[in-house]
Design an enzyme around this catalytic site. Structure first.
Site, PDB file in Angstrom:
ATOM      1  N   HIS A 188      -7.568   6.964  -0.235  1.00 42.46           N
ATOM      2  CA  HIS A 188      -6.835   6.768   1.015  1.00 42.46           C
ATOM      3  C   HIS A 188      -7.516   7.589   2.110  1.00 42.46           C
ATOM      4  O   HIS A 188      -8.113   8.638   1.833  1.00 42.46           O
ATOM      5  CB  HIS A 188      -5.371   7.206   0.862  1.00 42.46           C
ATOM      6  CG  HIS A 188      -4.518   6.792   2.003  1.00 42.46           C
ATOM      7  ND1 HIS A 188      -4.370   7.557   3.141  1.00 42.46           N
ATOM      8  CD2 HIS A 188      -3.765   5.673   2.209  1.00 42.46           C
ATOM      9  CE1 HIS A 188      -3.566   6.941   3.983  1.00 42.46           C
ATOM     10  NE2 HIS A 188      -3.192   5.798   3.450  1.00 42.46           N
ATOM     11  N   GLU A 237      -8.121  -1.327   5.217  1.00 39.06           N
ATOM     12  CA  GLU A 237      -7.332  -1.073   6.425  1.00 39.06           C
ATOM     13  C   GLU A 237      -8.058  -0.080   7.322  1.00 39.06           C
ATOM     14  O   GLU A 237      -8.322   1.042   6.923  1.00 39.06           O
ATOM     15  CB  GLU A 237      -5.922  -0.578   6.086  1.00 39.06           C
ATOM     16  CG  GLU A 237      -5.852   0.635   5.190  1.00 39.06           C
ATOM     17  CD  GLU A 237      -4.439   1.125   4.963  1.00 39.06           C
ATOM     18  OE1 GLU A 237      -3.499   0.573   5.556  1.00 39.06           O
ATOM     19  OE2 GLU A 237      -4.277   2.075   4.194  1.00 39.06           O
TER      20      GLU A 237
END
Length: 236
Positions: A96, A144
């Site tokens: 992440h 993303e």
């Protein structure tokens, strides 16, 4: 044995926006929505809540937000993979943007997840990074752009289509989620219709006026998109 994930799916993260009983309440709402709409829901739980959530829900898949690659033995303050698995985590988030990894560490983390029959959920900041990580074979990739995370602006249709294309080109078995800037059920629906295997949200849920209602709206939108796609296939 790894959990089987049915597509299209939905993913919920809480990050550090909420904690304690609020997290459990949201997880229970997600569990109820998963049953109501017959949609698989991934719930990214804080470490300290993994066991409590796993023991108080039936349908959601609980994921750890990160884990280290060490093995049982000496070490302190590390996140032991065996420990999060024993607590009830069925998967783990990898790379992440708030906990980035090198490709080498990503590779080793995916190996450790496979050893423990945990699903791997890898994040990528760019299409190029998504392509590179796809070569390592995670179960899920979430491309993303980090600048869109936590905003009111989702990824462009071009980014969504291209990120799906490059991952599937590398390995069609990898599931592709879209998650940046998701604030409404309509966005969830749109991403699924564009070809995403799953959609996720964090701040778009926990910062909503009614987070529990937003969970229901978003999971329900996955079901609506699923039905629309099924009708399209039947018409063909």
């Amino acid at each position: 044995m790894k959990a089987k994930l049915k597509t299209p799916f939905f993913e919920i993260g809480v990050k550090n926006y909420i904690y304690g009983d609020e997290v459990l309440q949201l997880a229970k709402a997600a569990d109820q929505a998963a049953v109501r709409y017959d949609i698989d829901v991934i719930f990214l739980a804080p470490y300290v809540d993994i066991r409590r959530i796993a023991e108080n829900t039936q349908r959601i898949l609980v994921f750890a937000p990160y884990m280290d690659i060490l093995r049982p033995g000496r070490g302190m303050a590390d996140v032991l993979p065996e420990a999060v698995r024993a607590a009830g985590a069925q998967g783990v988030v990898v790379n992440h943007c708030e906990r980035p990894m090198t490709l080498g560490t990503i590779r080793e983390t995916l190996r450790r997840a496979d050893e423990l029959d945990m699903l791997s959920f890898a994040c990528a900041d760019t299409i190029a990074e998504a392509r590179a990580i796809a070569q390592l074979g995670p179960d899920i990739i979430n491309p993303e752009p980090s600048e869109l995370i936590g905003t009111d602006c989702g990824s462009s249709d071009d980014f969504i289509r291209e990120s799906i294309r490059v991952v599937k080109e590398a390995d069609p078995r990898i599931l592709v989620e879209q998650a940046a800037g998701i604030r409404s059920g309509e966005q969830v629906y749109h991403n699924i219709i564009l070809g995403a295997d799953g959609v996720g949200a964090a701040s778009g849920i926990v910062n909503a006026k009614d987070p529990l209602a937003m969970v229901d709206e978003m999971v329900g939108s996955v079901r609506r998109a699923c039905e629309e796609l099924r009708k399209g296939v039947q018409q063909l």
